[in-house]
Design a protein around this motif. Sequence first.
Motif, mmCIF file in Angstrom:
data_model
loop_
_atom_site.group_PDB
_atom_site.id
_atom_site.type_symbol
_atom_site.label_atom_id
_atom_site.label_comp_id
_atom_site.label_asym_id
_atom_site.label_seq_id
_atom_site.Cartn_x
_atom_site.Cartn_y
_atom_site.Cartn_z
ATOM 1 N N ALA A 82 9.058 0.106 -5.591
ATOM 2 C CA ALA A 82 9.988 0.652 -6.599
ATOM 3 C C ALA A 82 10.459 -0.457 -7.539
ATOM 4 O O ALA A 82 10.530 -0.272 -8.753
ATOM 5 N N ASN A 87 8.227 4.972 -9.441
ATOM 6 C CA ASN A 87 9.381 5.859 -9.311
ATOM 7 C C ASN A 87 9.518 6.320 -7.875
ATOM 8 O O ASN A 87 8.617 6.934 -7.349
ATOM 9 N N MET A 88 10.607 6.003 -7.233
ATOM 10 C CA MET A 88 10.761 6.336 -5.808
ATOM 11 C C MET A 88 12.123 6.968 -5.588
ATOM 12 O O MET A 88 13.100 6.605 -6.240
ATOM 13 N N LYS A 89 12.178 7.860 -4.621
ATOM 14 C CA LYS A 89 13.481 8.385 -4.199
ATOM 15 C C LYS A 89 13.714 7.931 -2.761
ATOM 16 O O LYS A 89 12.815 7.986 -1.932
ATOM 17 N N PHE A 90 14.917 7.496 -2.489
ATOM 18 C CA PHE A 90 15.242 7.072 -1.121
ATOM 19 C C PHE A 90 16.193 8.086 -0.497
ATOM 20 O O PHE A 90 17.144 8.533 -1.143
ATOM 21 N N THR A 91 15.916 8.431 0.754
ATOM 22 C CA THR A 91 16.825 9.339 1.456
ATOM 23 C C THR A 91 17.987 8.519 2.003
ATOM 24 O O THR A 91 17.892 7.287 2.137
ATOM 25 N N GLN A 92 19.059 9.225 2.376
ATOM 26 C CA GLN A 92 20.203 8.529 2.975
ATOM 27 C C GLN A 92 19.763 7.831 4.261
ATOM 28 O O GLN A 92 20.205 6.725 4.577
ATOM 29 N N ASP A 149 12.449 0.197 -10.917
ATOM 30 C CA ASP A 149 12.952 1.571 -10.864
ATOM 31 C C ASP A 149 14.489 1.518 -10.917
ATOM 32 O O ASP A 149 15.113 0.789 -10.133
ATOM 33 N N PHE A 151 17.059 3.417 -10.049
ATOM 34 C CA PHE A 151 17.882 3.736 -8.874
ATOM 35 C C PHE A 151 17.869 2.560 -7.888
ATOM 36 O O PHE A 151 18.905 2.099 -7.402
ATOM 37 N N THR A 152 16.663 2.065 -7.617
ATOM 38 C CA THR A 152 16.526 0.994 -6.623
ATOM 39 C C THR A 152 17.206 -0.277 -7.127
ATOM 40 O O THR A 152 17.866 -0.992 -6.368
#
Length: 407
Positions: A82, A87-92, A149, A151-152
């Motif tokens: 990322a 583009n990456m999404k991280f879970t909680q 990215d 968010f990261t």
Amino acid sequence: MALLDDYEKFVGPEVVYELELYASKLSGVIVKNINSTKVGGGVAEILTRMIPILKELRVNAHWDVIKGDDRFFEVTKKMHNALHGQNMKFTQEEIDIYLDTNERNADQMELNGDILFIHDPQPCALIRRKKKGEQKWIWRCHIDFSNPDPFTWNFLKEYIEQYDLSIFSAPSFARELNIPQVLISPSIDPLSDKNKDLPQETIDSVLERFNIDKKRPIVTQISRFDYLKDPVGVVKVYHRIRKYIDCQLVLAGGGATDDTEGAKVLSEVEEITANDPDIFLLLLPPSSDMEINALQRASTVILQKSLKEGFGLTVAEALWKSKPVIAGAVGGIPLQIAHKYSGLLTHSLDGTAFALKQLLQNPSYAKMLGENGHNHIRKNFLITRHIRDYLLLFLSLLHKKEDIVYL
Ligand code: UDP
């Protein structure tokens, strides 16, 4: 000093004297380095060589490695990708794994010393244990931060900004931060097994061991099997030029304990190289410095077709051996290669194939690029310059202005 004196032949006695002078002001200072792997990849490569030299200079340098399970390293590899722009999404749950593992390591490690020198994102959250006081915390980034990215980046930034200072490898990685940023490029050690001169018999015996024909041109890329090193792209380049020029391809690389994607990338490469007797996929164990040195020295042209690159020590290693290098114009690579002067920079598969054909067909041009490259590395990217930068940085962090020696 025994070990240091050996560097004089590369950089002259003044440089060694300068290191001794700065280090004498830091005698007894404890510098604790922390990263995420003891073997594989550039960070481990540098620390392995740098710690003994700092010790010889009487800087009390240490190196610890954080521990984590597969899940942790999967999360940090995802973070790594990322930060390199995917583009990456991280879970909680993933965020918790990252933070809890850092917390557990902080419990088990002694975070003492005058300078805590934390490398890369994996152990970055150790900063939560920073106490008020004299101790200085440095975050040293070795990766390509040109387009992270968002968010990261924002997640990590919260921790980075708690450090006293950050270090990046190339100007293009500078970010908006509320702490000072320093540019210090990595380096190679000319005396290591990876880079020292080798007798021709040693080089020949390594080629023999791997059944590589020393009479035909050898094109090589040394890298972990990582998408960002584009080994599949290297094979495609080879397939294109192989129609016109007889040559062999060597793809050599082991893994790093903090890299969980290697096996997948390797199997993709195996699929497209199967049954080609002129392609050598060499899976090297961690202690293969001599073999890598020999393979680099035996090569006609070296590729580093990276798509992202923090610095690319393999480029410096190849140039040091006066080899013509064709490399992706990304990250820290353009610091090492001035296009058409000390190597060739490329932006695409077609461009790399064209450059490779050109160098294989024009040995005198290739030789000139390699020689210029060697001089450029000698002047700018040897470990003595790197240590000098660090010593000056430690002095500026720990001492009052009047204690600093200006030359
Ligand atoms: N390397 C190695 N064995 C391998 C692959 C790479 O010793 O199988 C070394 C390589 O010679 C270089 C370092 O690991 O010294 C890789 O550093 P670089 O900056 O090129 O890339 P990184 O792996 O850190 O992204």
